[in-house]
Design an enzyme around this catalytic site. Sequence first.
Site, PDB file in Angstrom:
ATOM      1  N   ARG A 243     -15.980   7.917   6.780  1.00  0.00           N
ATOM      2  CA  ARG A 243     -16.115   8.559   8.096  1.00  0.00           C
ATOM      3  C   ARG A 243     -14.752   8.614   8.784  1.00  0.00           C
ATOM      4  NH1 ARG A 243     -20.679   6.854  12.335  1.00  0.00           N
ATOM      5  NH2 ARG A 243     -19.876   4.734  12.075  1.00  0.00           N
TER       6      ARG A 243
ATOM      7  N   LYS B 111     -27.200   9.569  12.193  1.00  0.00           N
ATOM      8  CA  LYS B 111     -27.859   9.809  13.480  1.00  0.00           C
ATOM      9  C   LYS B 111     -27.045  10.756  14.357  1.00  0.00           C
ATOM     10  CE  LYS B 111     -27.654   5.471  14.647  1.00  0.00           C
ATOM     11  NZ  LYS B 111     -26.988   4.944  13.441  1.00  0.00           N
TER      12      LYS B 111
ATOM     13  N   ARG C 261     -12.440   4.470  12.304  1.00  0.00           N
ATOM     14  CA  ARG C 261     -12.761   3.549  13.393  1.00  0.00           C
ATOM     15  C   ARG C 261     -12.551   2.111  12.941  1.00  0.00           C
ATOM     16  NH1 ARG C 261     -18.656   5.475  15.348  1.00  0.00           N
ATOM     17  NH2 ARG C 261     -18.956   3.215  15.324  1.00  0.00           N
TER      18      ARG C 261
ATOM     19  N   ARG D 267     -22.278  -5.218  10.627  1.00  0.00           N
ATOM     20  CA  ARG D 267     -23.102  -4.300  11.423  1.00  0.00           C
ATOM     21  C   ARG D 267     -24.442  -4.024  10.742  1.00  0.00           C
ATOM     22  NH1 ARG D 267     -19.362   0.634  12.199  1.00  0.00           N
ATOM     23  NH2 ARG D 267     -21.007   1.451  13.508  1.00  0.00           N
TER      24      ARG D 267
ATOM     25  N   ARG E 297     -31.451  -0.107  20.664  1.00  0.00           N
ATOM     26  CA  ARG E 297     -31.043  -0.803  19.452  1.00  0.00           C
ATOM     27  C   ARG E 297     -31.665  -2.190  19.355  1.00  0.00           C
ATOM     28  NH1 ARG E 297     -25.914   2.002  18.455  1.00  0.00           N
ATOM     29  NH2 ARG E 297     -25.128   1.497  16.409  1.00  0.00           N
TER      30      ARG E 297
END
Length: 214
Positions: free
Chosen positions: A127, A13, A160, A171, A88
């Site tokens: 990531r 996204k 992260r 998540r 969300r």
Amino acid sequence: MKIIMLGAPGAGKGTQAKMIASKYTIPHISTGDIFRANIKNGTELGKKAKTYMDQGLLVPDELVVDLIMDRFKEADCANGYVLDGFPRTIPQAEALDKALAEAGTKVDVAINVEVPDENIVNRMGGRRACVGCGATYHIVYNPTKVDGVCDTCGKELILRDDDKPETVQKRLNVYHEQTEPLIKYYTNKGILKEVDGTVDMNDVFAAIVNILGE
Ligand code: ADP
Ligand code: ADP
Ligand code: ZN
């Protein structure tokens, strides 16, 4: 143009929202980025948000809705925006619709970036985020020129905390329970568009441009 990006954590996204913002000259508004900036600056909001984010949970709706309503007041939002990570939950989507209706406007399109769960863990594990400017890379799919150093600002890249495998699974569960129902919500409003998020990021973007128009 008011655009919403939907998709699982790590679906791409943010990557696509940045490209959209640049092509259509509208701001990219990421609630995750706003929370991380608050955490970095040690604000009260940041402290509250961090306890949820670290656990892979959603920050309570009230906090997010207030924050985004404030952001919309800024001058750069006059010609629309691309929302990344908001809404969300159904209550967030309803709050957004209500606020926009009161202002005589509405969401134009919700783009769902589809990526199966199997691919997500890979995406998130690779990531890397820049501590300086927040740019996002991937060690395999979108590497920096120099290992561990941001191409844009030269600062260090980190994994992260919430991208560690334990938290990623949580998540994903939260996504399926609380965020995925938004696909039906926007389908019912007749504004949902789907794109295949498993292909190369430039091909995903081409599919999005096809939807939004040149
Ligand atoms: P990703 O891009 O990987 O999906 P984000 O950067 O959008 O992650 O969000 C990171 C975390 O910030 C989320 O896991 C959640 O805790 C919090 N967050 C961001 N946006 C929202 C939102 N709209 N509602 C509730 N929590 C949010
Ligand atoms: P989100 O904002 O949905 O959480 P990101 O845009 O941060 O997702 O992308 C998650 C990770 O996957 C990043 O490391 C990014 O570089 C990488 N990525 C994004 N799009 C693609 C793609 N089409 N193919 C492969 N990797 C991608
Ligand atoms: Zn940087």
